[in-house]
Enzyme design. Structure first.
Site, mmCIF file in Angstrom:
data_model
loop_
_atom_site.group_PDB
_atom_site.id
_atom_site.type_symbol
_atom_site.label_atom_id
_atom_site.label_comp_id
_atom_site.label_asym_id
_atom_site.label_seq_id
_atom_site.Cartn_x
_atom_site.Cartn_y
_atom_site.Cartn_z
ATOM 1 N N TYR A 26 6.516 -3.710 4.678
ATOM 2 C CA TYR A 26 7.168 -3.401 5.953
ATOM 3 C C TYR A 26 8.238 -4.419 6.320
ATOM 4 O O TYR A 26 9.015 -4.183 7.249
ATOM 5 C CB TYR A 26 6.137 -3.354 7.089
ATOM 6 C CG TYR A 26 4.990 -2.398 6.904
ATOM 7 C CD1 TYR A 26 4.994 -1.417 5.905
ATOM 8 C CD2 TYR A 26 3.871 -2.471 7.730
ATOM 9 C CE1 TYR A 26 3.931 -0.557 5.742
ATOM 10 C CE2 TYR A 26 2.802 -1.607 7.579
ATOM 11 C CZ TYR A 26 2.825 -0.655 6.576
ATOM 12 O OH TYR A 26 1.755 0.198 6.429
ATOM 13 N N HIS A 38 -1.802 -2.426 -1.522
ATOM 14 C CA HIS A 38 -1.118 -1.380 -0.757
ATOM 15 C C HIS A 38 -1.164 -0.023 -1.445
ATOM 16 O O HIS A 38 -1.061 1.021 -0.784
ATOM 17 C CB HIS A 38 0.332 -1.780 -0.497
ATOM 18 C CG HIS A 38 0.917 -1.114 0.706
ATOM 19 N ND1 HIS A 38 1.875 -1.692 1.503
ATOM 20 C CD2 HIS A 38 0.674 0.086 1.271
ATOM 21 C CE1 HIS A 38 2.198 -0.880 2.490
ATOM 22 N NE2 HIS A 38 1.484 0.215 2.370
#
Length: 265
Positions: A37, A98
Site C-alpha cells: 500500500y 500478502h
C-alpha cells in the site's frame, strides 16, 4: 485482536494519515496496512500522534502489515525490518504474507523466514499469518511442519463466501479477516440488502459488516470519509437472525472485487 478493523488499501500520503486518525478517534483500535500500500509510514505516524495526543498506549492499537514479495529468505527478513523501520511503532502486532504468488517453494521460504524472524526477534512480530491463500497454498504450509498461521485474511462477503477455504482455515485454527466486507460498494443496490437495511433501520454497509461479524470474521472496512468511518463502527446495537444470515449466504456468486490469486501455482 479487536473484532473490527480499519483498512487502508488505496489510501496514500496525507489521505492515509487522516483516515487512520479519523478511525482511531472514532474508536477503532485495529489498523490494517501493507508494504504494497506504500503507506506504512503515514499509518504509523497517525497511530503515534494519536497515542501522544490522547495518552492512549501504543499497546492499545493492533497494527497489521504485510509482506509484498515472496522473493527469498534473506529478502523477506529484510522486508520485515523495512516495515518495522517505516511504521516506527516498535513492533508489529500481525504480519502476513500478502499473497501466494511465486510458487510452492517461494511461499514456504517466505513463511520459514517469517517464523524464524518471529522466533529470533524477541517480540517484534507478535502474530503471523497469511492472506488470499487458496486451499492448495494453505496445505503447503500446514504440511510443511512449520508453525501454522494464526490469521487468514481474504475477501469474504455474501457474494463471495468461499466455504471450503473458510472451513479449512477454521479447521486449522486460523482467525478469518474479511478484507472486502463491503463488496467495494458493487452490490449496495441489491434488493436483499436494501430490504434488510429498511427492516433494521441501518444502511447497507452496516448490514454487510454485521453479517461479517456474525459469521465470526473480522471485517476491515475502508473509507476516506470521516462520516462513513464513524458509521461503519456503529454496528453493535442490532443482530441479524439465522434466516437472514442463511439468505445472505445464498447470494454467493463468487464475485471477485479486486484480485484473486487463490488458484495460482
Amino acid at each position: 485482536m479487536p473484532i473490527l478493523g480499519y483498512g487502508t488499501y488505496e489510501l496514500e500520503g496525507n489521505e492515509a494519515y487522516r483516515g487512520v486518525l479519523a478511525a482511531l478517534e472514532a474508536g477503532y483500535r485495529h489498523i490494517d496496512s501493507a508494504a504494497w500500500y506504500e503507506n506504512e509510514r503515514e499509518v504509523g505516524l497517525a497511530i503515534l500522534d494519536f497515542c501522544k495526543t490522547t495518552g492512549i498506549a501504543r499497546e492499545a492499537i493492533f497494527y497489521t502489515t504485510k509482506l509484498k514479495l515472496n522473493n527469498g529468505y534473506d529478502n523477506v527478513k529484510n522486508a520485515i525490518k523495512r516495515s518495522l523501520d517505516a511504521c516506527r511503532l516498535g513492533y508489529i502486532d500481525l504480519y502476513l504474507i500478502h499473497g501466494p504468488l511465486g510458487g510452492p517453494a517461494a511461499r514456504k521460504e517466505s513463511w520459514r523466514a517469517i517464523c524464524d524472524f518471529q522466533k529470533e526477534s524477541g517480540g517484534l512480530l507478535r502474530s503471523i499469518g497469511i492472506s488470499t491463500f487458496g486451499l492448495r497454498h494453505m496445505k503447503d504450509i500446514v504440511e510443511s511442519g512449520m508453525p501454522l498461521p494464526v490469521v487468514h485474511q481474504i475477501d469474504l462477503h455474501p457474494f463471495m463466501t468461499r466455504p471450503e477455504i473458510v472451513a479449512y482455515s477454521k479447521e486449522h485454527g486460523m482467525v478469518l479477516e474479511a478484507w472486502a466486507p463491503l463488496v467495494r460498494g458493487y452490490r449496495f443496490d441489491h434488493p436483499a440488502l436494501i430490504s434488510l437495511a429498511k427492516k433494521h433501520g441501518k444502511d447497507v454497509p452496516r448490514i454487510l459488516l454485521r453479517y461479517s461479524l456474525q459469521k465470526g470474521y473480522i471485517p476491515l472496512p475502508k473509507s476516506s470519509s470521516r462520516p462513513r468511518i464513524e458509521s461503519n463502527c456503529d454496528i453493535f446495537d442490532f443482530d441479524l437472525d439465522e434466516d437472514e444470515i442463511f439468505n445472505l449466504d445464498r447470494l454467493n456468486e463468487e464475485l471477485v472485487t479486486d484480485w484473486d490469486p487463490t488458484d495460482c501455482d
